[in-house]
Design a protein around this motif. Structure first.
Motif, short mmCIF file in Angstrom:
data_model
loop_
_atom_site.label_atom_id
_atom_site.label_comp_id
_atom_site.label_asym_id
_atom_site.label_seq_id
_atom_site.Cartn_x
_atom_site.Cartn_y
_atom_site.Cartn_z
N ALA A 184 15.03 -4.64 -6.60
CA ALA A 184 13.33 -5.52 -6.11
C ALA A 184 13.81 -5.14 -4.97
O ALA A 184 12.25 -4.93 -3.85
CB ALA A 184 13.55 -6.07 -6.86
N GLU A 185 14.43 -5.60 -4.14
CA GLU A 185 15.15 -5.30 -2.51
C GLU A 185 14.31 -3.83 -1.95
O GLU A 185 13.59 -3.87 -0.98
CB GLU A 185 16.27 -6.00 -2.07
CG GLU A 185 16.31 -7.28 -2.13
CD GLU A 185 16.00 -7.60 -1.28
OE1 GLU A 185 15.90 -7.89 -0.68
OE2 GLU A 185 16.05 -9.11 -1.97
N ARG A 186 14.57 -3.34 -2.93
CA ARG A 186 13.88 -2.09 -2.20
C ARG A 186 12.60 -1.66 -2.32
O ARG A 186 12.02 -0.47 -2.10
CB ARG A 186 15.46 -1.02 -2.67
CG ARG A 186 16.40 -1.07 -2.06
CD ARG A 186 16.37 -0.16 -0.99
NE ARG A 186 17.16 -0.45 0.47
CZ ARG A 186 17.96 -0.89 1.94
NH1 ARG A 186 16.72 -1.55 2.05
NH2 ARG A 186 18.69 -0.95 2.61
N GLY A 187 12.21 -1.24 -3.53
CA GLY A 187 10.63 -1.57 -4.69
C GLY A 187 11.07 -0.57 -5.01
O GLY A 187 10.04 0.11 -4.93
N LEU A 188 12.10 -0.17 -6.20
CA LEU A 188 12.50 0.87 -6.64
C LEU A 188 12.27 0.63 -7.62
O LEU A 188 12.38 0.00 -8.35
CB LEU A 188 13.79 1.55 -6.23
CG LEU A 188 13.69 2.04 -4.64
CD1 LEU A 188 15.30 1.49 -4.53
CD2 LEU A 188 13.17 3.42 -4.43
N SER A 189 11.97 2.08 -9.09
CA SER A 189 11.58 2.08 -9.86
C SER A 189 12.83 2.54 -10.61
O SER A 189 14.32 2.55 -9.68
CB SER A 189 9.97 3.57 -10.74
OG SER A 189 11.31 4.51 -10.37
N MET A 190 13.35 2.05 -11.42
CA MET A 190 14.55 3.01 -12.27
C MET A 190 14.56 4.26 -12.09
O MET A 190 15.96 4.27 -11.29
CB MET A 190 14.39 2.28 -13.57
CG MET A 190 15.05 0.78 -14.05
SD MET A 190 15.05 1.10 -16.08
CE MET A 190 14.25 -0.41 -16.09
N SER A 191 13.56 5.40 -12.04
CA SER A 191 13.38 6.51 -12.15
C SER A 191 14.05 7.15 -10.63
O SER A 191 14.90 7.68 -10.44
CB SER A 191 12.51 7.19 -12.89
OG SER A 191 11.56 7.22 -12.37
N SER A 192 13.47 6.14 -9.99
CA SER A 192 13.52 6.12 -8.20
C SER A 192 14.51 5.98 -8.02
O SER A 192 15.80 6.65 -7.37
CB SER A 192 12.85 5.79 -7.54
OG SER A 192 11.55 6.35 -8.10
N LEU A 193 15.56 5.09 -8.49
CA LEU A 193 16.65 4.95 -8.05
C LEU A 193 18.26 5.49 -8.71
O LEU A 193 18.82 6.04 -8.03
CB LEU A 193 17.19 3.06 -8.53
CG LEU A 193 18.79 2.54 -8.87
CD1 LEU A 193 18.97 2.92 -6.91
CD2 LEU A 193 18.96 1.44 -8.89
N ALA A 194 18.05 5.62 -9.94
CA ALA A 194 18.16 7.01 -10.83
C ALA A 194 18.77 8.35 -9.68
O ALA A 194 19.82 9.19 -9.70
CB ALA A 194 18.37 6.79 -12.02
N VAL A 195 17.24 8.75 -9.34
CA VAL A 195 17.62 10.13 -8.89
C VAL A 195 18.58 10.15 -7.01
O VAL A 195 19.32 10.32 -6.87
CB VAL A 195 16.61 10.17 -8.25
CG1 VAL A 195 16.55 11.37 -7.16
CG2 VAL A 195 15.62 10.79 -9.47
N LEU A 196 18.23 8.45 -6.34
CA LEU A 196 19.12 8.57 -5.32
C LEU A 196 20.00 8.38 -5.05
O LEU A 196 21.31 8.42 -4.75
CB LEU A 196 18.00 6.97 -4.41
CG LEU A 196 16.78 7.79 -3.89
CD1 LEU A 196 15.99 5.89 -3.91
CD2 LEU A 196 16.80 7.54 -2.75
N ALA A 197 20.55 7.90 -6.86
CA ALA A 197 21.99 7.61 -7.41
C ALA A 197 22.71 8.76 -7.49
O ALA A 197 24.52 8.82 -7.75
CB ALA A 197 22.29 6.56 -7.97
N GLY A 198 21.74 9.42 -8.16
CA GLY A 198 22.31 10.91 -8.59
C GLY A 198 22.55 10.14 -10.28
O GLY A 198 24.12 11.25 -10.88
N VAL A 199 22.14 9.73 -10.67
CA VAL A 199 22.27 9.39 -11.84
C VAL A 199 21.42 9.21 -13.05
O VAL A 199 20.19 9.79 -13.00
CB VAL A 199 23.15 7.51 -12.63
CG1 VAL A 199 24.57 7.61 -11.30
CG2 VAL A 199 22.35 6.82 -11.70
N PRO A 200 21.81 9.28 -14.75
CA PRO A 200 20.68 9.95 -15.02
C PRO A 200 20.14 8.41 -14.98
O PRO A 200 20.22 7.34 -15.24
CB PRO A 200 21.08 9.88 -16.85
CG PRO A 200 22.33 10.60 -16.21
CD PRO A 200 23.10 10.10 -14.85
N THR A 201 18.02 8.05 -15.55
CA THR A 201 18.14 6.97 -15.27
C THR A 201 17.70 5.68 -16.58
O THR A 201 18.15 5.33 -16.55
CB THR A 201 16.08 7.16 -15.60
OG1 THR A 201 15.96 8.44 -15.07
CG2 THR A 201 15.57 6.38 -16.03
N SER A 202 18.60 6.57 -17.54
CA SER A 202 19.09 5.89 -18.53
C SER A 202 20.51 5.22 -18.84
O SER A 202 20.60 4.32 -18.26
CB SER A 202 19.75 6.62 -20.31
OG SER A 202 20.59 8.19 -19.78
#
Length: 108
Positions: free
Chosen positions: A28-46
């Motif tokens: 929420a603080e970064r305004g990211l979707s789950m998939s965007s955060l997953a990409v940035l963190a290098g983990v699956p969206t699931s």
């Protein structure tokens, strides 16, 4: 990098303490979707979805990875019940010199 303090409170003054609450707040603080955060963190969206829904309790390393992906250091503060001492620890990537990022941070 931005600083995000935990435990923290949401807009209603509710203490945030679970991994799910932490990840939701980071997104929420970064305004990211789950998939965007997953990409940035290098983990699956699931993985993000399962953490946020409480289906999985991530390791500290996974929370660190997610926080770093979103541009946050993970800063741990814990209270030793036996000594009454409050301890701080920044969990972050190490620099080329071999010390943790944030060791020279005057706010610590």
């Amino acid at each position: 990098m931005a600083r995000f303090r935990w435990p923290s409170v949401d807009g209603r003054g509710v203490l945030l303490t679970t991994a799910a609450q932490i990840v939701v707040r980071i997104r929420a603080e970064r305004g990211l979707s789950m998939s965007s955060l997953a990409v940035l963190a290098g983990v699956p969206t699931s993985t993000i979805s399962r953490i946020e829904s409480g289906q999985v309790e991530p390791t500290l390393g996974m929370i660190r990875r997610i926080a770093l992906g979103a541009g946050y250091h993970l800063h741990l503060q814990y209270y030793d019940l036996f000594s009454g001492k409050l301890e701080d620890h920044v969990v972050g990537a190490t620099t080329a010199e071999g010390r943790n990022e944030g060791e020279d941070d005057p706010d610590r």
